[in-house]
Write a protein that holds these residues in place. Sequence first.
Motif, mmCIF file in Angstrom:
data_model
loop_
_atom_site.group_PDB
_atom_site.id
_atom_site.type_symbol
_atom_site.label_atom_id
_atom_site.label_comp_id
_atom_site.label_asym_id
_atom_site.label_seq_id
_atom_site.Cartn_x
_atom_site.Cartn_y
_atom_site.Cartn_z
ATOM 1 N N SER A 129 0.813 -1.246 -0.032
ATOM 2 C CA SER A 129 -0.040 0.021 -0.022
ATOM 3 C C SER A 129 0.939 1.198 0.005
ATOM 4 C CB SER A 129 -0.914 -0.166 1.238
ATOM 5 O OG SER A 129 -0.299 0.000 2.492
ATOM 6 N N GLU A 130 2.195 1.130 0.685
ATOM 7 C CA GLU A 130 2.900 2.461 0.398
ATOM 8 C C GLU A 130 3.790 2.509 -0.804
ATOM 9 O OE1 GLU A 130 5.060 3.108 4.258
ATOM 10 O OE2 GLU A 130 3.913 1.670 5.097
ATOM 11 N N ASN A 131 3.623 1.680 -1.607
ATOM 12 C CA ASN A 131 4.569 1.537 -2.903
ATOM 13 C C ASN A 131 3.987 2.544 -3.722
ATOM 14 O OD1 ASN A 131 6.105 1.277 -4.911
ATOM 15 N ND2 ASN A 131 6.245 -1.031 -4.779
ATOM 16 N N LYS A 132 4.173 3.856 -3.793
ATOM 17 C CA LYS A 132 3.350 4.618 -4.661
ATOM 18 C C LYS A 132 3.898 4.395 -6.135
ATOM 19 C CE LYS A 132 3.039 9.820 -5.576
ATOM 20 N NZ LYS A 132 3.309 10.981 -5.120
ATOM 21 N N LEU A 133 4.880 4.237 -6.347
ATOM 22 C CA LEU A 133 5.737 3.804 -7.695
ATOM 23 C C LEU A 133 4.878 2.726 -8.526
ATOM 24 C CD1 LEU A 133 7.947 4.744 -9.795
ATOM 25 C CD2 LEU A 133 9.150 3.096 -8.864
ATOM 26 N N ALA A 134 4.579 1.506 -7.557
ATOM 27 C CA ALA A 134 4.162 0.557 -7.996
ATOM 28 C C ALA A 134 2.555 0.774 -8.306
ATOM 29 C CB ALA A 134 4.235 -0.919 -7.351
ATOM 30 N N LYS A 135 1.856 1.347 -7.507
ATOM 31 C CA LYS A 135 0.446 1.400 -7.638
ATOM 32 C C LYS A 135 0.174 2.513 -8.897
ATOM 33 C CE LYS A 135 -1.500 3.276 -3.749
ATOM 34 N NZ LYS A 135 -1.710 3.631 -2.284
ATOM 35 N N GLU A 136 1.078 3.575 -9.003
ATOM 36 C CA GLU A 136 0.975 4.528 -10.135
ATOM 37 C C GLU A 136 1.077 3.712 -11.361
ATOM 38 O OE1 GLU A 136 3.463 7.636 -9.411
ATOM 39 O OE2 GLU A 136 2.251 8.762 -7.848
ATOM 40 N N PHE A 137 2.221 2.714 -11.397
ATOM 41 C CA PHE A 137 2.174 2.005 -12.695
ATOM 42 C C PHE A 137 1.199 1.131 -13.025
ATOM 43 C CE2 PHE A 137 3.087 -2.247 -14.302
ATOM 44 C CZ PHE A 137 3.866 -1.935 -15.837
ATOM 45 N N TYR A 138 0.518 0.284 -12.023
ATOM 46 C CA TYR A 138 -0.675 -0.522 -12.288
ATOM 47 C C TYR A 138 -1.833 0.372 -12.519
ATOM 48 C CZ TYR A 138 2.016 -4.389 -11.162
ATOM 49 O OH TYR A 138 3.047 -5.531 -11.227
ATOM 50 N N GLU A 139 -2.128 1.541 -11.925
ATOM 51 C CA GLU A 139 -3.061 2.622 -12.335
ATOM 52 C C GLU A 139 -2.951 2.705 -13.707
ATOM 53 O OE1 GLU A 139 -3.170 5.147 -8.922
ATOM 54 O OE2 GLU A 139 -3.887 3.486 -7.516
ATOM 55 N N ARG A 140 -1.948 3.172 -14.335
ATOM 56 C CA ARG A 140 -1.539 3.658 -15.564
ATOM 57 C C ARG A 140 -1.832 2.384 -16.570
ATOM 58 N NH1 ARG A 140 2.998 5.973 -13.650
ATOM 59 N NH2 ARG A 140 4.467 4.220 -14.624
ATOM 60 N N GLN A 141 -1.895 1.331 -16.103
ATOM 61 C CA GLN A 141 -2.326 0.082 -16.871
ATOM 62 C C GLN A 141 -3.583 -0.427 -16.638
ATOM 63 O OE1 GLN A 141 0.492 -0.357 -18.849
ATOM 64 N NE2 GLN A 141 1.637 0.674 -17.206
ATOM 65 N N ASN A 142 -4.459 0.620 -16.232
ATOM 66 C CA ASN A 142 -5.864 0.577 -15.915
ATOM 67 C C ASN A 142 -6.399 -0.526 -14.959
ATOM 68 O OD1 ASN A 142 -6.392 2.680 -17.770
ATOM 69 N ND2 ASN A 142 -6.087 1.323 -19.262
ATOM 70 N N LEU A 143 -5.507 -0.950 -13.981
ATOM 71 C CA LEU A 143 -6.112 -1.737 -13.000
ATOM 72 C C LEU A 143 -6.745 -0.950 -11.841
ATOM 73 C CD1 LEU A 143 -3.480 -3.468 -14.263
ATOM 74 C CD2 LEU A 143 -3.777 -4.889 -12.267
ATOM 75 N N THR A 144 -7.643 -1.277 -11.317
ATOM 76 C CA THR A 144 -8.199 -0.710 -9.877
ATOM 77 C C THR A 144 -7.907 -1.675 -8.863
ATOM 78 O OG1 THR A 144 -10.347 -1.500 -10.683
ATOM 79 C CG2 THR A 144 -9.417 0.606 -11.609
ATOM 80 N N ALA A 145 -7.834 -0.932 -7.635
ATOM 81 C CA ALA A 145 -8.016 -1.836 -6.419
ATOM 82 C C ALA A 145 -9.274 -2.297 -6.241
ATOM 83 C CB ALA A 145 -7.777 -0.833 -5.422
ATOM 84 N N ASP A 146 -9.466 -3.713 -5.705
ATOM 85 C CA ASP A 146 -10.865 -4.142 -5.646
ATOM 86 C C ASP A 146 -11.257 -4.431 -4.287
ATOM 87 O OD1 ASP A 146 -9.077 -6.136 -4.201
ATOM 88 O OD2 ASP A 146 -9.967 -7.776 -5.925
ATOM 89 N N GLY A 147 -10.523 -3.578 -3.153
ATOM 90 C CA GLY A 147 -10.957 -3.647 -1.876
ATOM 91 C C GLY A 147 -10.326 -4.770 -0.896
#
Length: 174
Positions: A129-147
């Motif tokens: 959850s604290e890995n901003k770089l990875a979160k931004e990467f996957y969000e750019r690939q159109n993945l979304t958090a599922d809860g």
Amino acid sequence: MRKYRKAKPEDDLEIAEISVQSWKFAYKGIMPDETLKSLDSQKRARERRDFLKENSLSTYICLESGKPVGFVDFEICRDKDCDKNVGEIWAIYISPEYIGKRIGKELFSISTNKLAQKGCSEIAVWVLSENKLAKEFYERQNLTADGKEREYLGLREIRYRKNIAPTQSSLHIS
């Protein structure tokens, strides 16, 4: 020249070295310094070989001028709440000096295409959850958090998901 290929058993040490370099870069300030300092490529390569003796895992590596600089691990999702049509990207790691050169995106594309060819219609990936770089990467690939959340090494991970379908690739994959 950049090439991609399926990993071979003799790649384990180089994969482990990329993994250790990437952890030290990506998780600095997230994981304890002692954890990062204790990482050992030889040990990680042995653990990988032992794991692969009894488990299925698909791995592709990126070679830049013949040198391995990144890899992706993926397979059918391990999560009990996912069925067999969900693939999972276990890891995408790039040598720090190659971050920002589209290698992560290309490895992501290879893994999603290979999973779609296996019959997967969706992918999942766990991210600290604290890995901003990875979160931004996957969000750019159109993945979304599922809860969904879980603990990993005392830290919180969140799961991202996305529907997938096979696509044409212009990447050189051998």
